[in-house]
Each structure stands twice: as C-alpha cells, then as structure tokens.
Enzyme design. Structure first.
Site, PDB file in Angstrom:
ATOM      1  N   ASN A  40       0.858  -1.189   0.000  1.00 13.29           N
ATOM      2  CA  ASN A  40       0.000   0.000   0.000  1.00 13.29           C
ATOM      3  C   ASN A  40       0.898   1.245   0.000  1.00 13.29           C
ATOM      4  OD1 ASN A  40      -1.416   2.278   1.086  1.00 13.29           O
ATOM      5  ND2 ASN A  40      -3.076   0.916   1.677  1.00 13.29           N
ATOM      6  N   HIS A  84       0.911   6.253   1.796  1.00 10.88           N
ATOM      7  CA  HIS A  84       1.695   7.207   2.587  1.00 10.88           C
ATOM      8  C   HIS A  84       2.835   7.873   1.823  1.00 10.88           C
ATOM      9  CE1 HIS A  84      -0.940   6.630   5.757  1.00 10.88           C
ATOM     10  NE2 HIS A  84      -0.571   5.395   6.054  1.00 10.88           N
ATOM     11  N   HIS A  97      -5.773   3.751  -1.716  1.00  6.77           N
ATOM     12  CA  HIS A  97      -7.111   4.012  -1.169  1.00  6.77           C
ATOM     13  C   HIS A  97      -7.527   5.420  -1.580  1.00  6.77           C
ATOM     14  CE1 HIS A  97      -9.759   3.973   2.753  1.00  6.77           C
ATOM     15  NE2 HIS A  97     -10.444   4.302   1.667  1.00  6.77           N
ATOM     16  N   ARG A 137      -9.658   7.920  -0.828  1.00  6.42           N
ATOM     17  CA  ARG A 137     -10.573   8.294   0.259  1.00  6.42           C
ATOM     18  C   ARG A 137     -11.490   9.439  -0.171  1.00  6.42           C
ATOM     19  NH1 ARG A 137      -9.059   6.221   5.601  1.00  6.42           N
ATOM     20  NH2 ARG A 137     -10.811   7.484   6.296  1.00  6.42           N
ATOM     21  N   ARG A 144      -7.275  12.541   1.250  1.00  9.63           N
ATOM     22  CA  ARG A 144      -6.178  12.975   2.111  1.00  9.63           C
ATOM     23  C   ARG A 144      -4.810  12.456   1.652  1.00  9.63           C
ATOM     24  NH1 ARG A 144      -7.568   9.606   7.554  1.00  9.63           N
ATOM     25  NH2 ARG A 144      -9.535  10.681   7.293  1.00  9.63           N
ATOM     26  N   GLU A 163      -8.805   0.617  -3.103  1.00  7.79           N
ATOM     27  CA  GLU A 163      -9.745   0.567  -1.971  1.00  7.79           C
ATOM     28  C   GLU A 163     -10.714   1.725  -2.094  1.00  7.79           C
ATOM     29  OE1 GLU A 163      -7.679   0.692   1.729  1.00  7.79           O
ATOM     30  OE2 GLU A 163      -6.527  -1.086   1.270  1.00  7.79           O
ATOM     31  N   THR A 206      -8.515   3.002   8.496  1.00 11.84           N
ATOM     32  CA  THR A 206      -9.731   2.175   8.488  1.00 11.84           C
ATOM     33  C   THR A 206      -9.823   1.375   9.788  1.00 11.84           C
ATOM     34  OG1 THR A 206      -9.185   1.927   6.161  1.00 11.84           O
ATOM     35  CG2 THR A 206     -11.082   0.697   6.958  1.00 11.84           C
ATOM     36  N   GLU A 214     -10.940  -9.560   2.614  1.00 14.40           N
ATOM     37  CA  GLU A 214      -9.689  -9.209   3.281  1.00 14.40           C
ATOM     38  C   GLU A 214     -10.022  -9.120   4.763  1.00 14.40           C
ATOM     39  OE1 GLU A 214      -7.108  -6.307   1.526  1.00 14.40           O
ATOM     40  OE2 GLU A 214      -6.392  -5.651   3.486  1.00 14.40           O
ATOM     41  N   HIS A 246      -3.954  -4.840   7.569  1.00 14.94           N
ATOM     42  CA  HIS A 246      -4.092  -3.763   8.535  1.00 14.94           C
ATOM     43  C   HIS A 246      -3.194  -3.942   9.757  1.00 14.94           C
ATOM     44  CE1 HIS A 246      -5.573  -0.217  10.471  1.00 14.94           C
ATOM     45  NE2 HIS A 246      -6.065   0.102   9.296  1.00 14.94           N
TER      46      HIS A 246
HETATM   47  N1  PXP Z   1      -5.993  -3.279   3.874  1.00 10.81           N
HETATM   48  C1  PXP Z   1      -6.988  -2.379   3.923  1.00 10.81           C
HETATM   49  C2  PXP Z   1      -8.337  -2.805   3.398  1.00 10.81           C
HETATM   50  C3  PXP Z   1      -6.783  -1.076   4.421  1.00 10.81           C
HETATM   51  O1  PXP Z   1      -7.798  -0.200   4.461  1.00 10.81           O
HETATM   52  C4  PXP Z   1      -5.484  -0.715   4.832  1.00 10.81           C
HETATM   53  C5  PXP Z   1      -5.212   0.681   5.309  1.00 10.81           C
HETATM   54  O2  PXP Z   1      -5.426   1.573   4.284  1.00 10.81           O
HETATM   55  C6  PXP Z   1      -4.470  -1.679   4.741  1.00 10.81           C
HETATM   56  C7  PXP Z   1      -4.756  -2.957   4.288  1.00 10.81           C
HETATM   57  C8  PXP Z   1      -3.068  -1.372   5.121  1.00 10.81           C
HETATM   58  O3  PXP Z   1      -2.963  -1.150   6.491  1.00 10.81           O
HETATM   59  P1  PXP Z   1      -1.595  -0.660   7.105  1.00 10.81           P
HETATM   60  O4  PXP Z   1      -1.299   0.658   6.462  1.00 10.81           O
HETATM   61  O5  PXP Z   1      -1.890  -0.567   8.562  1.00 10.81           O
HETATM   62  O6  PXP Z   1      -0.572  -1.692   6.761  1.00 10.81           O
END
Ligand code: PXP
Length: 239
Positions: free
Chosen positions: A7, A10, A43, A45, A49, A70, A101, A151, A192
C-alpha cells in the site's frame, strides 16, 4: 503461492504535506513493482487525504501492474472507480474522522448496497474484495453478496502482538474464518497494522493467499529502504 500487496498511500501523504509533487506515488508504484511487490494498493478516500483521482488514474494505467483500489460505498467514489478501472477493488468502510480504516464493513446493514456495487464491478471483470472483521457471519454474507475475495481486518490481532498481549484467541478467529471462506470459494486476504512479526505468524494460515501492507513498509523504509523491506516481507510470506 502467497502474494505481497504494497500500500503506497503514505507516499502521497508525504507529498501532500508539502503541497508539491515529490515524492510521486506513480513513481512509487513502478518502483515497488520492480522491487518485488505482487500488487499495489491505493485508497481513494472521500476526503482525498493521500491518493487523488489523477494519481489513481495514472497508476491504474500502468500496464502489467496489478492495482487494488480501496473504495468506500460512496456513490461518487464508486462512479470514479468504475471510470478508473483498476484490476481489483476492495470495499472498505470509511469514516471522515478516523486516522485509518478502523474495522471491517457492516455487511448486515449494507448488504443490498454492497451487492449492487459488486455486480457493477464484476460486469467490468474487476476482482472484488470486502474488508471484513474475522466474524463467521460476515464470511457467509460475503459469499452471499457475491464477493470474489475477503480481506480480513488484522488490526486487533496486530495491536495485541505490538502490546505483547495474548493473541491466540484472535489468531484462531482469523484462522477459522480463513478456512471457512476458502472452503466456500472465497479467496482470503489479510491486512491492517501488519509488521514483520504479525505477518510471519499469519503465514501459518495456508488459506491466506495475499497480504496487504502499507504503514509499516513505508515507515520501516525510512531506515532501511523500500528494496530491503519488500525483500524481507517477500521472504517471510514465501516461507
Ligand atoms: N488493507 C486495507 C483494506 C486497508 O484499508 C489498509 C489501510 O489503508 C491496509 C490494508 C493497510 O494497512 P496498514 O497501512 O496498517 O498496513
């Protein structure tokens, strides 16, 4: 074969902090793929953001890159996502005031709405996934709604490990849900709050075939670099 989804939200968070164009999430998508990510997650959003529409469009246009977008169930976001046409979508709950999330979808409450959204994406041959809590009822509901994948939200599990509390009960809950989902034909992913330790423990659950990890990868890369961190996760996941 288990897969690693990275992901890169960031990267956009850092870019947006300056309001300029660096670091570029498009470049990050290409880079993490080159360094071994099996897919990338972004994602979009409602408050934009981090990832923005143009980022999503550009990243989803990269050939041979598997992008997992996402999205919430918001009408405009769904409309945008159908236009952006990622390879995969994952429907997540979204609350404006949350930092990230916080939990899985309320499938019971939103069953019909989500079912309709899934059928729209399936018509475009886009793989559909639902972000769910490790809860047996939600696994059956995901199947009923027509999702290709689930997921499992691993936030609580990850927090227990980080705070050195007993995680066995939560681990068994995740395992039970993963086994059931796989048995009824729903592919299982996890995500997550995952880091090296929590991911390693979850690899013992054979039914989990994809890990989606963001915050820890980007954070750890500040010290050790993306190539090293991705390589280490790939080693953990493949073992
Ligand atoms: N999976 C989903 C569905 C999420 O919403 C997120 C956070 O955006 C993640 C995975 C990744 O989570 P983390 O950034 O805590 O690794």
């Amino acid at each position: 074969m288990k897969r690693l989804g990275v992901n890169i939200d960031h990267v956009a968070t850092v870019r947006n902090a300056r309001g300029e164009i660096h670091p570029d999430p498009y470049k990050a998508a290409l880079f993490v793929k080159k360094k071994g990510a099996d897919s990338i997650t972004i994602h979009l959003r409602e408050d934009r953001r981090h990832i923005r529409d143009l980022d999503a469009k550009k990243i989803c246009s990269i050939k041979k890159l598997l992008v997992n977008l996402e999205i919430s169930t918001n009408r405009n976001i769904v409309k945008n996502a159908l236009r952006i046409k990622p390879k995969f979508i994952c429907i997540v709950p979204e609350n404006r005031n949350e930092i990230t999330t916080e939990g899985g979808l309320d499938l019971k409450k939103n069953k019909n709405k989500i079912k309709k959204i899934i059928s729209q994406f399936k018509k475009k041959k886009i793989r559909t996934s639902l972000f769910v809590n490790p809860n047996i009822k939600d696994i059956y509901l995901s199947k009923e709604i027509g999702a290709d994948c689930i997921e499992i939200h691993t936030g609580h599990f990850s927090n227990l490990i980080k705070s050195k509390k007993s995680f066995i009960k939560e681990y068994l809950k995740i395992k039970k849900c993963a086994i059931l989902a796989s048995k009824i034909g729903v592919e299982v992913h996890a995500g997550h709050g995952l880091d090296f330790k929590s991911t390693k423990i979850l690899t013992k659950i054979n039914e989990i075939v994809e890990f989606n990890i963001g915050h820890f990868i980007i954070g750890e890369s500040i010290f050790y670099g993306l190539p090293f961190v991705i390589k280490k996760f790939k080693r953990i996941i493949k073992n």
